[in-house]
Design a protein around this motif. Structure first.
Motif, PDB file in Angstrom:
ATOM      1  N   SER A   1       0.466  -0.851  -0.759  1.00  0.00           N
ATOM      2  CA  SER A   1       0.095   0.089   0.286  1.00  0.00           C
ATOM      3  C   SER A   1       1.095   1.090   0.035  1.00  0.00           C
ATOM      4  N   LYS A   2       0.842   2.912  -1.152  1.00  0.00           N
ATOM      5  CA  LYS A   2       1.445   4.017  -0.387  1.00  0.00           C
ATOM      6  C   LYS A   2       1.130   4.742   0.161  1.00  0.00           C
ATOM      7  N   HIS A   3      -0.079   3.845   0.983  1.00  0.00           N
ATOM      8  CA  HIS A   3      -0.431   4.750   1.671  1.00  0.00           C
ATOM      9  C   HIS A   3      -0.234   4.976   3.100  1.00  0.00           C
ATOM     10  N   ILE A   4       0.584   3.541   3.155  1.00  0.00           N
ATOM     11  CA  ILE A   4       1.123   3.442   4.720  1.00  0.00           C
ATOM     12  C   ILE A   4       3.401   4.315   4.514  1.00  0.00           C
ATOM     13  N   PHE A   5       2.986   5.525   5.647  1.00  0.00           N
ATOM     14  CA  PHE A   5       4.014   5.992   5.586  1.00  0.00           C
ATOM     15  C   PHE A   5       5.097   5.533   6.799  1.00  0.00           C
ATOM     16  N   LEU A   6       5.873   4.839   6.756  1.00  0.00           N
ATOM     17  CA  LEU A   6       6.724   4.527   8.077  1.00  0.00           C
ATOM     18  C   LEU A   6       8.454   5.171   8.553  1.00  0.00           C
ATOM     19  N   SER A   7       7.964   6.972   8.431  1.00  0.00           N
ATOM     20  CA  SER A   7       9.010   8.042   8.309  1.00  0.00           C
ATOM     21  C   SER A   7       9.451   7.732  10.086  1.00  0.00           C
ATOM     22  N   GLY A   8       8.255   7.168  11.280  1.00  0.00           N
ATOM     23  CA  GLY A   8       9.063   7.101  12.571  1.00  0.00           C
ATOM     24  C   GLY A   8       9.459   5.760  12.751  1.00  0.00           C
ATOM     25  N   HIS A   9       9.214   5.088  11.829  1.00  0.00           N
ATOM     26  CA  HIS A   9       9.311   3.652  12.866  1.00  0.00           C
ATOM     27  C   HIS A   9      11.273   3.195  12.585  1.00  0.00           C
ATOM     28  N   PRO A  10      11.950   2.748  13.173  1.00  0.00           N
ATOM     29  CA  PRO A  10      13.074   2.346  13.322  1.00  0.00           C
ATOM     30  C   PRO A  10      13.443   1.605  11.848  1.00  0.00           C
ATOM     31  N   ILE A  11      14.408   0.915  10.831  1.00  0.00           N
ATOM     32  CA  ILE A  11      14.797   0.744  10.041  1.00  0.00           C
ATOM     33  C   ILE A  11      14.769  -1.008   9.444  1.00  0.00           C
ATOM     34  N   ILE A  12      14.943  -1.605  10.650  1.00  0.00           N
ATOM     35  CA  ILE A  12      15.016  -2.724  10.908  1.00  0.00           C
ATOM     36  C   ILE A  12      13.823  -3.452  10.892  1.00  0.00           C
ATOM     37  N   ALA A  13      12.289  -1.998  11.550  1.00  0.00           N
ATOM     38  CA  ALA A  13      10.696  -2.511  11.498  1.00  0.00           C
ATOM     39  C   ALA A  13      10.800  -2.115  10.179  1.00  0.00           C
ATOM     40  N   GLN A  14      10.947  -1.208   9.854  1.00  0.00           N
ATOM     41  CA  GLN A  14      10.742  -1.522   7.970  1.00  0.00           C
ATOM     42  C   GLN A  14      10.870  -2.208   7.670  1.00  0.00           C
ATOM     43  N   LEU A  15      12.297  -2.995   7.884  1.00  0.00           N
ATOM     44  CA  LEU A  15      12.908  -3.935   6.742  1.00  0.00           C
ATOM     45  C   LEU A  15      11.937  -5.633   7.363  1.00  0.00           C
ATOM     46  N   LEU A  16      11.639  -5.558   8.338  1.00  0.00           N
ATOM     47  CA  LEU A  16      10.774  -6.841   9.210  1.00  0.00           C
ATOM     48  C   LEU A  16       8.925  -6.841   8.365  1.00  0.00           C
ATOM     49  N   SER A  17       8.881  -5.105   7.824  1.00  0.00           N
ATOM     50  CA  SER A  17       7.274  -5.015   7.850  1.00  0.00           C
ATOM     51  C   SER A  17       7.014  -6.033   6.849  1.00  0.00           C
ATOM     52  N   LEU A  18       8.727  -6.530   5.913  1.00  0.00           N
ATOM     53  CA  LEU A  18       8.306  -6.496   3.987  1.00  0.00           C
ATOM     54  C   LEU A  18       8.604  -8.156   4.664  1.00  0.00           C
TER      55      LEU A  18
END
Length: 69
Positions: free
Chosen positions: A4-21
């Motif tokens: 989804s392009k509506h999810i903004f992950l700017s406040g999440h740590p990088i590892i959390a962003q990678l794990l969300s994939l």
């Protein structure tokens, strides 16, 4: 898997962003198929995976370095 392009992950740590994939449904299915958590005492498969994922990302060479960080 459509992202989804509506999810903004700017406040999440990088590892959390990678794990969300990583699709956790697939991970949990493999754990159940292999019966990987059958004899666990303190560290489940997902926790072990996250620790090893962090170790690879930070290029740690030993378990002592992972614990130190």
């Amino acid at each position: 898997m459509k992202q989804s392009k509506h999810i903004f992950l700017s406040g999440h740590p990088i590892i959390a962003q990678l794990l969300s994939l990583i699709p956790m449904e697939v991970f949990n299915e493999v754990v159940e198929q292999q019966n990987a958590d059958r004899y666990y005492k303190k560290l489940k498969s997902i926790d072990h995976f996250i620790c090893m994922f962090y170790a690879v990302l930070t290029r740690n060479g030993s378990l002592r370095e992972v614990c130190k960080n």
